[in-house]
Design an enzyme around this catalytic site. Structure first.
Site, PDB file in Angstrom:
ATOM      1  N   LYS A 190       0.828  -1.295  -0.189  1.00 52.79           N
ATOM      2  CA  LYS A 190      -0.059   0.173   0.014  1.00 52.79           C
ATOM      3  C   LYS A 190       0.826   1.165   0.028  1.00 52.79           C
ATOM      4  O   LYS A 190       1.860   1.266   0.964  1.00 52.79           O
ATOM      5  CB  LYS A 190      -0.673  -0.098   1.202  1.00 52.79           C
TER       6      LYS A 190
HETATM    7  P1  FBP Z   1      -6.384   7.583   4.687  1.00 47.97           P
HETATM    8  O1  FBP Z   1      -7.177   7.152   3.180  1.00 47.97           O
HETATM    9  O2  FBP Z   1      -7.334   8.359   5.375  1.00 47.97           O
HETATM   10  O3  FBP Z   1      -5.284   8.147   4.059  1.00 47.97           O
HETATM   11  O4  FBP Z   1      -5.795   6.419   5.337  1.00 47.97           O
HETATM   12  C1  FBP Z   1      -5.101   5.535   5.069  1.00 47.97           C
HETATM   13  C2  FBP Z   1      -3.920   5.410   6.171  1.00 47.97           C
HETATM   14  O5  FBP Z   1      -2.819   4.547   5.686  1.00 47.97           O
HETATM   15  C3  FBP Z   1      -4.367   4.750   7.235  1.00 47.97           C
HETATM   16  O6  FBP Z   1      -4.434   3.499   7.412  1.00 47.97           O
HETATM   17  C4  FBP Z   1      -3.481   5.669   8.266  1.00 47.97           C
HETATM   18  O7  FBP Z   1      -4.225   5.739   9.492  1.00 47.97           O
HETATM   19  C5  FBP Z   1      -3.235   6.674   7.643  1.00 47.97           C
HETATM   20  O8  FBP Z   1      -3.381   6.900   6.188  1.00 47.97           O
HETATM   21  C6  FBP Z   1      -1.927   7.221   7.744  1.00 47.97           C
HETATM   22  O9  FBP Z   1      -1.416   8.196   7.235  1.00 47.97           O
HETATM   23  P2  FBP Z   1      -0.352   9.231   7.541  1.00 47.97           P
HETATM   24  O10 FBP Z   1       0.737   8.441   8.238  1.00 47.97           O
HETATM   25  O11 FBP Z   1       0.124   9.457   6.156  1.00 47.97           O
HETATM   26  O12 FBP Z   1      -0.651  10.352   8.323  1.00 47.97           O
END
Ligand code: FBP
Length: 272
Positions: A190
């Protein structure tokens, strides 16, 4: 990398993972735009949409999810992906690190996980430690025969900004993170969207056919979001792991309908 096409988290080769670990990663601030999203059962219910092939939860919410299903006689909830590590942004740290809070054994035997997820911060001074943790996680997941999804987020002191990009959005850095997923034994990686289709193509070029999903990011319009998702699918991406763009909407059903068409039915969002 294993063939995971028969896994419940995959449909027609692709996945839509509803991520709901933001209460750890960002804190309740992410629920402010849509206060009902602070209630996990609201998001569990959103996950019952046919488009959702997995819901990604930390251990506590995974326990809650199973008891919610049981208490309400729900048998059409999304397959469960237990996110094994996580961190808050309250602590002052010398560099990025995401400690493991749940074992693969607990995720599978106690929570009935269909898949597990692990965040890797390549580029952090704690990268070596995370590689070791990931090794144990990956090998245990193989014993249980469940897919391993790596949240591959290169960040930390080793990741430099260039004139053109912040380090985390540099396509070369994103592609390197994706490649690590393949090398370390993930089944799905991802990644942050590097901003262009060409950037996503660079990632696809180096993952040897491993499944890739785009990380949702902050909330934007339906059109802008669908365009990013479609641009990854067009060059071989396998879907999406998304949180805020779903649970920060008053009514996420409409967007989920469109995402279902784009991710699983080869539709162009301009024609929906
Ligand atoms: P979003 O679609 O809200 O970006 O969520 C995906 C994700 O990977 C979540 O699993 C995680 O909480 C968040 O993004 C982490 O985002 P970052 O560390 O970039 O702020």
């Amino acid at each position: 990398m294993e063939d995971i096409n028969d896994s419940p988290i995959v449909r027609n080769g692709n996945s839509l993972i509803l991520a709901y670990d933001h209460g750890t990663e960002h804190g309740p601030v992410d629920f402010e735009p849509m206060p009902k999203s602070a209630d996990p059962t609201h998001v569990f219910d959103v996950g019952r949409h046919d488009a959702v092939t997995a819901i990604a939860l930390q251990k506590g919410n995974a326990e809650y999810y199973r008891s919610w299903e049981k208490a309400n006689g729900i048998d059409d909830g999304a397959p469960l992906l237990v996110k094994l590590n996580g961190n808050s942004n309250l602590a002052a740290r010398d560099d990025y690190y995401s400690p493991k809070q749940c074992s693969v054994r607990y995720a599978v035997e106690e929570l009935g996980a269909d898949a597990i997820g692990y965040t890797m911060y390549a580029g952090s001074t704690h990268e070596d430690e995370m590689w070791k943790e990931f090794r144990d996680v990956q090998e245990a997941a193989r014993k249980y025969g469940i897919p391993v999804v790596m949240w591959s987020y290169p960040r930390g002191k080793g990741i430099q900004n260039s004139e053109e990009y912040s380090g985390q959005t540099d396509p070369k850095v994103v592609a390197y993170g994706a490649r690590l997923g393949l090398e370390l034994g993930a089944d799905v990686v991802k990644c942050k969207y590097p901003g262009t289709q060409d950037g996503w193509q660079q990632l696809e070029d180096v993952v040897g056919g491993m499944k890739t999903v785009m990380s949702g990011g902050s909330k934007r319009s339906d059109e802008a979001f669908l365009e990013d998702v479609f641009s990854t699918i067009e060059v071989g991406g396998n879907g999406l792991a998304v949180g805020r763009n779903i649970f920060q909407r008053e009514d996420p059903e409409g967007l989920l309908d469109k995402l279902e068409a784009v991710i699983f039915e080869d539709e162009n969002p301009d024609e929906l």
